[in-house]
Design a protein around this motif. Structure first.
Motif, PDB file in Angstrom:
ATOM      1  N   ILE A  90      16.233   0.579   4.603  1.00 57.41           N
ATOM      2  CA  ILE A  90      15.254   0.436   5.571  1.00 57.41           C
ATOM      3  C   ILE A  90      13.612   0.368   4.875  1.00 57.41           C
ATOM      4  CG2 ILE A  90      13.720   1.509   7.535  1.00 57.41           C
ATOM      5  CD1 ILE A  90      16.792   2.675   8.572  1.00 57.41           C
ATOM      6  N   THR A  91      13.394   1.056   4.046  1.00 57.99           N
ATOM      7  CA  THR A  91      11.974   1.000   3.282  1.00 57.99           C
ATOM      8  C   THR A  91      11.917  -0.383   2.667  1.00 57.99           C
ATOM      9  OG1 THR A  91      12.552   3.604   2.636  1.00 57.99           O
ATOM     10  CG2 THR A  91      10.770   2.210   1.417  1.00 57.99           C
ATOM     11  N   ASP A 115       3.229   2.385   7.220  1.00 60.57           N
ATOM     12  CA  ASP A 115       4.740   2.263   7.586  1.00 60.57           C
ATOM     13  C   ASP A 115       5.534   2.289   6.604  1.00 60.57           C
ATOM     14  OD1 ASP A 115       3.960   2.231  10.245  1.00 60.57           O
ATOM     15  OD2 ASP A 115       4.156  -0.190  10.205  1.00 60.57           O
ATOM     16  N   ARG A 142       5.513   5.857   5.252  1.00 57.67           N
ATOM     17  CA  ARG A 142       6.188   6.765   6.043  1.00 57.67           C
ATOM     18  C   ARG A 142       7.829   6.704   5.913  1.00 57.67           C
ATOM     19  NH1 ARG A 142       6.054   9.468  11.006  1.00 57.67           N
ATOM     20  NH2 ARG A 142       3.950   8.993  11.023  1.00 57.67           N
ATOM     21  N   CYS A 143       8.287   5.878   5.655  1.00 58.84           N
ATOM     22  CA  CYS A 143       9.845   5.592   5.060  1.00 58.84           C
ATOM     23  C   CYS A 143       9.992   6.256   3.724  1.00 58.84           C
ATOM     24  CB  CYS A 143      10.091   4.287   4.985  1.00 58.84           C
ATOM     25  SG  CYS A 143      10.163   3.284   6.549  1.00 58.84           S
ATOM     26  N   ARG A 144       9.043   6.136   2.963  1.00 59.54           N
ATOM     27  CA  ARG A 144       9.142   6.603   1.503  1.00 59.54           C
ATOM     28  C   ARG A 144       9.296   8.229   1.819  1.00 59.54           C
ATOM     29  NH1 ARG A 144       4.743   5.098  -2.590  1.00 59.54           N
ATOM     30  NH2 ARG A 144       6.504   6.238  -4.048  1.00 59.54           N
ATOM     31  N   HIS A 169      12.475   9.614   2.998  1.00 60.50           N
ATOM     32  CA  HIS A 169      13.547   9.429   1.807  1.00 60.50           C
ATOM     33  C   HIS A 169      13.229  10.525   0.808  1.00 60.50           C
ATOM     34  CE1 HIS A 169      16.432   7.396  -0.437  1.00 60.50           C
ATOM     35  NE2 HIS A 169      15.662   7.589  -1.408  1.00 60.50           N
ATOM     36  N   THR A 208      15.459  12.557  10.292  1.00 55.81           N
ATOM     37  CA  THR A 208      15.084  11.088   9.706  1.00 55.81           C
ATOM     38  C   THR A 208      14.659  10.187  10.756  1.00 55.81           C
ATOM     39  OG1 THR A 208      16.772  11.323   7.689  1.00 55.81           O
ATOM     40  CG2 THR A 208      16.066   9.026   8.535  1.00 55.81           C
ATOM     41  N   VAL A 211      11.223  -2.861   5.579  1.00 54.17           N
ATOM     42  CA  VAL A 211       9.994  -2.671   6.103  1.00 54.17           C
ATOM     43  C   VAL A 211       8.714  -3.194   4.715  1.00 54.17           C
ATOM     44  CG1 VAL A 211       8.053  -0.954   6.662  1.00 54.17           C
ATOM     45  CG2 VAL A 211      10.422  -0.533   7.336  1.00 54.17           C
ATOM     46  N   TYR A 215      11.207  11.105  12.129  1.00 50.52           N
ATOM     47  CA  TYR A 215      10.354  10.677  11.065  1.00 50.52           C
ATOM     48  C   TYR A 215      10.064   9.263  11.275  1.00 50.52           C
ATOM     49  CZ  TYR A 215       7.764  12.396   6.936  1.00 50.52           C
ATOM     50  OH  TYR A 215       6.737  12.640   6.034  1.00 50.52           O
ATOM     51  N   LEU A 216      11.069   8.271  11.189  1.00 52.01           N
ATOM     52  CA  LEU A 216      10.921   6.943  11.045  1.00 52.01           C
ATOM     53  C   LEU A 216      10.349   6.286  12.566  1.00 52.01           C
ATOM     54  CD1 LEU A 216      14.261   5.924   9.178  1.00 52.01           C
ATOM     55  CD2 LEU A 216      11.727   6.248   8.406  1.00 52.01           C
ATOM     56  N   VAL A 243      18.178   4.788   4.699  1.00 53.39           N
ATOM     57  CA  VAL A 243      16.859   4.815   4.621  1.00 53.39           C
ATOM     58  C   VAL A 243      16.065   4.070   3.386  1.00 53.39           C
ATOM     59  CG1 VAL A 243      14.759   6.577   4.300  1.00 53.39           C
ATOM     60  CG2 VAL A 243      16.870   7.276   5.737  1.00 53.39           C
TER      61      VAL A 243
END
Length: 211
Positions: A27-28, A58, A61-63, A66, A108, A31, A111-112, A24
């Motif tokens: 990925i953050t 976006d 959302r990743c944060r 996490h 997760t 992004v 969410y993503l 994650v």
């Protein structure tokens, strides 16, 4: 420790969850680069200018995904480690760990990928069930060590009775330190150090008398 099947199972699922958190985080970062939304001005300057020192939905959302992992996986690591020391059934323990791990993975993904509600909420709730179960079992196993019914104030020596009978005292030297046996609330006999005017308290170092 490595011979403990429950602990080995806990280690396996915990490692998967930690790796998922790393994924994650990666990925953050990706992004951020793709959307050009940087959290630090020096990163923005390096990638096009201060106009990219900004927030992006976006990235946020990743944060949040996490951060939610940290809020839930870290407590699981503590509960699971203590639970493994209680000698539970390996099969039951594995079910606990598996449900939590799969719940967090689904959470997760939901969410993503912005899956339709209530997918994320259901995954979150299901993952909490084994945590509450482990926490309850830990409390039930440890409560007898700190809650004691008998008050030993003013006693110096004790005549240890057979199980099921009350304590009787001989002597009253308040300055002498003694070791007394006390019947705790859950019906277990404990060996407790006592001195002076201190009342009986199972917060002190206690040892179960077996047999």
């Amino acid at each position: 420790m490595m011979e403990n099947k429950v602990f080995m199972s806990f280690t396996f699922y915990s490692t998967i969850l930690i790796l998922k958190m790393y994924v994650v985080a990666i990925i953050t970062g990706q992004v951020r680069l793709r959307k050009k939304a940087f959290a630090n001005p020096e990163d923005a300057l390096r990638n096009g200018g201060l106009q990219y020192y900004r927030e992006d939905p976006d990235v946020e959302r990743c944060r949040r995904a996490h951060r939610n992992d940290m809020e839930n996986i870290f407590p699981f690591l503590f509960l699971g480690a203590i639970y493994s020391l209680l000698d539970p059934s390996p099969a039951v323990a594995r079910i606990h760990f598996f449900i939590f791990c799969m719940g967090r993975i689904v959470h997760t993904i939901a969410y993503l990928l912005q899956l339709k509600a209530p997918t994320r909420s259901v995954a979150y709730s299901v993952a909490q069930l084994p945590c509450f179960s482990m926490a309850l079992q830990i409390l039930l196993a440890t409560t007898p060590y700190w809650w004691c019914q008998q008050d030993l104030e003013g006693l110096r020596t004790f005549q240890l009775p057979p199980e099921g009978e009350g304590l009787s005292a001989r002597g009253a030297g308040k300055e002498d330190a003694v070791t007394a046996r006390c019947l705790c609330a859950f019906g277990s006999w404990l060996t407790i150090p006592w001195a002076g005017n201190s009342p009986c308290s199972c917060i002190w170092d206690t040892t179960f008398l077996v047999g």
